[in-house]
Write a protein that holds these residues in place. Structure first.
Motif, mmCIF file in Angstrom:
data_model
loop_
_atom_site.group_PDB
_atom_site.id
_atom_site.type_symbol
_atom_site.label_atom_id
_atom_site.label_comp_id
_atom_site.label_asym_id
_atom_site.label_seq_id
_atom_site.Cartn_x
_atom_site.Cartn_y
_atom_site.Cartn_z
ATOM 1 N N ALA A 38 1.887 4.110 -6.224
ATOM 2 C CA ALA A 38 2.869 3.359 -7.083
ATOM 3 C C ALA A 38 3.950 3.640 -6.071
ATOM 4 O O ALA A 38 5.096 2.607 -6.246
ATOM 5 N N GLU A 39 4.159 4.725 -5.298
ATOM 6 C CA GLU A 39 5.318 4.558 -4.324
ATOM 7 C C GLU A 39 5.137 3.757 -2.939
ATOM 8 O O GLU A 39 6.215 3.605 -2.384
ATOM 9 N N CYS A 40 3.936 3.690 -2.559
ATOM 10 C CA CYS A 40 3.678 3.254 -1.307
ATOM 11 C C CYS A 40 2.977 1.848 -1.404
ATOM 12 O O CYS A 40 1.697 1.733 -0.832
ATOM 13 N N PHE A 41 3.270 0.816 -2.324
ATOM 14 C CA PHE A 41 2.671 -0.324 -2.538
ATOM 15 C C PHE A 41 3.704 -1.289 -2.228
ATOM 16 O O PHE A 41 4.869 -1.476 -2.736
ATOM 17 N N VAL A 42 3.163 -2.393 -1.394
ATOM 18 C CA VAL A 42 4.033 -3.455 -0.961
ATOM 19 C C VAL A 42 3.193 -4.801 -1.162
ATOM 20 O O VAL A 42 2.013 -4.763 -0.694
ATOM 21 N N GLU A 43 4.122 -5.651 -1.431
ATOM 22 C CA GLU A 43 3.604 -7.161 -1.631
ATOM 23 C C GLU A 43 4.234 -8.001 -0.808
ATOM 24 O O GLU A 43 5.454 -7.930 -0.533
ATOM 25 N N THR A 44 3.730 -9.032 -0.147
ATOM 26 C CA THR A 44 4.356 -10.258 0.574
ATOM 27 C C THR A 44 4.028 -11.402 -0.165
ATOM 28 O O THR A 44 3.247 -11.420 -1.144
ATOM 29 N N GLU A 45 4.260 -12.578 0.488
ATOM 30 C CA GLU A 45 3.920 -13.873 -0.138
ATOM 31 C C GLU A 45 2.451 -13.926 -0.375
ATOM 32 O O GLU A 45 1.935 -14.601 -1.256
ATOM 33 N N ARG A 46 1.596 -13.492 0.582
ATOM 34 C CA ARG A 46 0.303 -13.640 0.614
ATOM 35 C C ARG A 46 -0.744 -12.411 0.750
ATOM 36 O O ARG A 46 -1.760 -12.487 0.378
ATOM 37 N N LEU A 47 -0.032 -11.195 0.780
ATOM 38 C CA LEU A 47 -0.675 -9.986 1.058
ATOM 39 C C LEU A 47 -0.277 -8.839 0.190
ATOM 40 O O LEU A 47 0.774 -8.887 -0.302
ATOM 41 N N GLN A 48 -1.374 -7.966 0.035
ATOM 42 C CA GLN A 48 -1.015 -6.704 -0.546
ATOM 43 C C GLN A 48 -1.197 -5.495 0.287
ATOM 44 O O GLN A 48 -2.384 -5.581 1.017
ATOM 45 N N LEU A 49 -0.461 -4.469 0.465
ATOM 46 C CA LEU A 49 -0.760 -3.434 1.454
ATOM 47 C C LEU A 49 -0.562 -2.086 0.563
ATOM 48 O O LEU A 49 0.350 -1.886 -0.241
ATOM 49 N N ARG A 50 -1.522 -1.181 0.798
ATOM 50 C CA ARG A 50 -1.417 0.115 -0.007
ATOM 51 C C ARG A 50 -2.345 1.156 1.102
ATOM 52 O O ARG A 50 -2.817 0.677 1.763
ATOM 53 N N PRO A 51 -2.031 2.411 0.720
ATOM 54 C CA PRO A 51 -2.719 3.444 1.570
ATOM 55 C C PRO A 51 -4.299 3.116 1.383
ATOM 56 O O PRO A 51 -4.743 2.843 0.458
ATOM 57 N N VAL A 52 -4.912 3.407 2.338
ATOM 58 C CA VAL A 52 -6.502 3.392 2.329
ATOM 59 C C VAL A 52 -6.976 4.403 1.381
ATOM 60 O O VAL A 52 -6.620 5.502 1.464
ATOM 61 N N THR A 53 -8.151 4.213 0.871
ATOM 62 C CA THR A 53 -8.999 4.965 0.119
ATOM 63 C C THR A 53 -10.423 5.156 0.529
ATOM 64 O O THR A 53 -10.984 4.329 1.215
ATOM 65 N N ILE A 54 -11.073 6.069 0.112
ATOM 66 C CA ILE A 54 -12.714 6.226 0.497
ATOM 67 C C ILE A 54 -13.323 5.088 -0.155
ATOM 68 O O ILE A 54 -14.442 4.921 0.581
ATOM 69 N N ASP A 55 -12.821 4.446 -1.195
ATOM 70 C CA ASP A 55 -13.370 3.100 -1.821
ATOM 71 C C ASP A 55 -13.474 1.887 -0.598
ATOM 72 O O ASP A 55 -14.067 1.044 -0.693
ATOM 73 N N ASP A 56 -12.476 2.126 0.202
ATOM 74 C CA ASP A 56 -12.441 1.058 1.387
ATOM 75 C C ASP A 56 -13.055 1.435 2.482
ATOM 76 O O ASP A 56 -13.263 0.474 3.701
ATOM 77 N N LEU A 57 -14.093 2.538 2.390
ATOM 78 C CA LEU A 57 -14.862 2.810 3.774
ATOM 79 C C LEU A 57 -15.842 1.941 4.205
ATOM 80 O O LEU A 57 -15.976 1.582 5.431
ATOM 81 N N PRO A 58 -16.593 1.072 3.347
ATOM 82 C CA PRO A 58 -17.664 0.243 4.002
ATOM 83 C C PRO A 58 -16.710 -0.909 4.586
ATOM 84 O O PRO A 58 -17.326 -1.387 5.640
ATOM 85 N N ALA A 59 -15.914 -1.464 4.185
ATOM 86 C CA ALA A 59 -15.135 -2.529 4.841
ATOM 87 C C ALA A 59 -14.394 -2.189 5.893
ATOM 88 O O ALA A 59 -14.353 -2.627 7.081
ATOM 89 N N TYR A 60 -13.904 -0.975 5.895
ATOM 90 C CA TYR A 60 -12.946 -0.344 6.999
ATOM 91 C C TYR A 60 -14.040 0.153 8.362
ATOM 92 O O TYR A 60 -13.699 -0.227 9.380
ATOM 93 N N SER A 61 -15.281 0.495 7.909
ATOM 94 C CA SER A 61 -16.060 0.639 9.021
ATOM 95 C C SER A 61 -16.673 -0.413 9.573
ATOM 96 O O SER A 61 -16.895 -0.452 10.918
ATOM 97 N N ALA A 62 -16.965 -1.413 8.739
ATOM 98 C CA ALA A 62 -17.388 -2.769 9.258
ATOM 99 C C ALA A 62 -16.166 -3.470 10.453
ATOM 100 O O ALA A 62 -16.592 -3.850 11.478
ATOM 101 N N MET A 63 -14.960 -3.261 9.979
ATOM 102 C CA MET A 63 -13.890 -3.617 10.923
ATOM 103 C C MET A 63 -14.005 -2.879 12.162
ATOM 104 O O MET A 63 -13.857 -3.330 13.311
#
Length: 209
Positions: A38-63
Motif C-alpha cells: 500500500a505504501e510502496c506502490f507506484v503507477e506510471t502511464e504504462r507500468l506498475q511498480l511494487r516490491p518483489v514477492t515470492i510469487d514473482d520468483l519464476p519470472a524473476y529467475s527467468a530474467m
C-alpha cells in the motif's frame, strides 16, 4: 505410572498453541506485506511498480537466467539458487532500509518487465558513493526498446527521493553500456568519477538537488 489422559491433553494443548502461533505469524506476514504494498506502490502511464514477492520468483529467475541481462556485468547468468538469494536481498532492502528495488509490470498485460529502483550494495567505492541510494534498472529483453527503463526509473527516483528526503543519489554504469549512460543522464545524473570495479571500467554518476 503416567496418566495417558494428562499426556494427551498436554500434547493437544502444545499442538493447539503451536498452530495458534503459526496462524498469528501468517496473519502478521500478510498484514506487513499489505502495508508495504500500500505504501510502496507506484503507477506510471504504462507500468506498475511494487516490491518483489515470492510469487514473482519464476519470472524473476527467468530474467536472471538470461545471458543478455549480464552483458555489462562482471558475472554471468544466475542459477535458481542465486536468483532466490537475490530476491530475498531485494525484499530485505524494503524491511531493513525502508527503500529498495521495485518489480515492474506492464499495466495492460500484467507481464513482469524487470526491476528498477535503489539499493545499498556496500560496494566500498569511496566517499561520495557509499551510503547513498544507488539507482539500478534491468529490463527483460522482450520489453526493451519501449522506453520502459526510463519511465520506471524516473518513477522510482521520485518515490525514493521523496520517501528518504534524499539530496544525493548515485549510479554506477559500465563504460560501454551506452543505453544506461543515456538513461542516467536523462534522469539528471552527472558523471563525476571512474573506477575499476570487479575488472571493468565503471562510470560513477550522482544526482543532487
Amino acid at each position: 505410572m503416567f496418566d495417558t489422559n494428562e499426556i494427551n491433553e498436554a500434547v493437544d494443548g502444545k499442538l493447539s498453541s503451536m498452530l495458534a502461533h503459526a496462524a498469528m505469524r501468517d496473519i502478521t506476514k500478510d498484514v506487513a506485506k499489505d502495508l508495504i504494498f500500500a505504501e510502496c506502490f507506484v503507477e506510471t502511464e504504462r507500468l506498475q511498480l511494487r516490491p518483489v514477492t515470492i510469487d514473482d520468483l519464476p519470472a524473476y529467475s527467468a530474467m536472471l537466467a538470461d545471458p543478455d541481462a549480464f552483458t555489462y556485468s562482471d558475472r554471468g547468468p544466475m542459477g535458481s539458487d542465486e536468483a532466490f538469494t537475490r530476491l530475498c536481498r531485494q525484499v530485505g532492502h524494503w524491511t531493513l532500509l525502508d527503500y529498495g528495488l521495485f518489480a515492474v509490470f506492464e499495466k495492460h498485460s500484467g507481464h513482469f518487465v524487470g526491476e528498477v529502483g535503489f539499493g545499498n550494495f556496500n560496494r566500498e567505492i569511496g566517499q561520495g558513493f557509499d551510503g547513498n541510494p544507488e539507482a539500478c534498472w534491468t529490463i527483460r529483453k522482450p520489453f526493451q526498446g519501449r522506453g520502459y527503463a526510463q519511465e520506471a526509473a524516473l518513477a522510482a527516483l521520485q518515490f525514493t527521493e521523496d520517501r528518504l528526503i534524499a539530496t544525493r543519489t548515485v549510479a554506477m554504469v559500465h563504460h560501454e553500456n551506452l543505453a544506461s549512460i543515456h538513461i542516467a543522464r536523462k534522469l539528471g545524473f552527472r558523471a563525476y568519477d571512474e573506477r575499476i570495479y570487479r575488472g571493468f571500467r565503471a562510470i560513477l554518476f550522482a544526482r543532487e538537488y
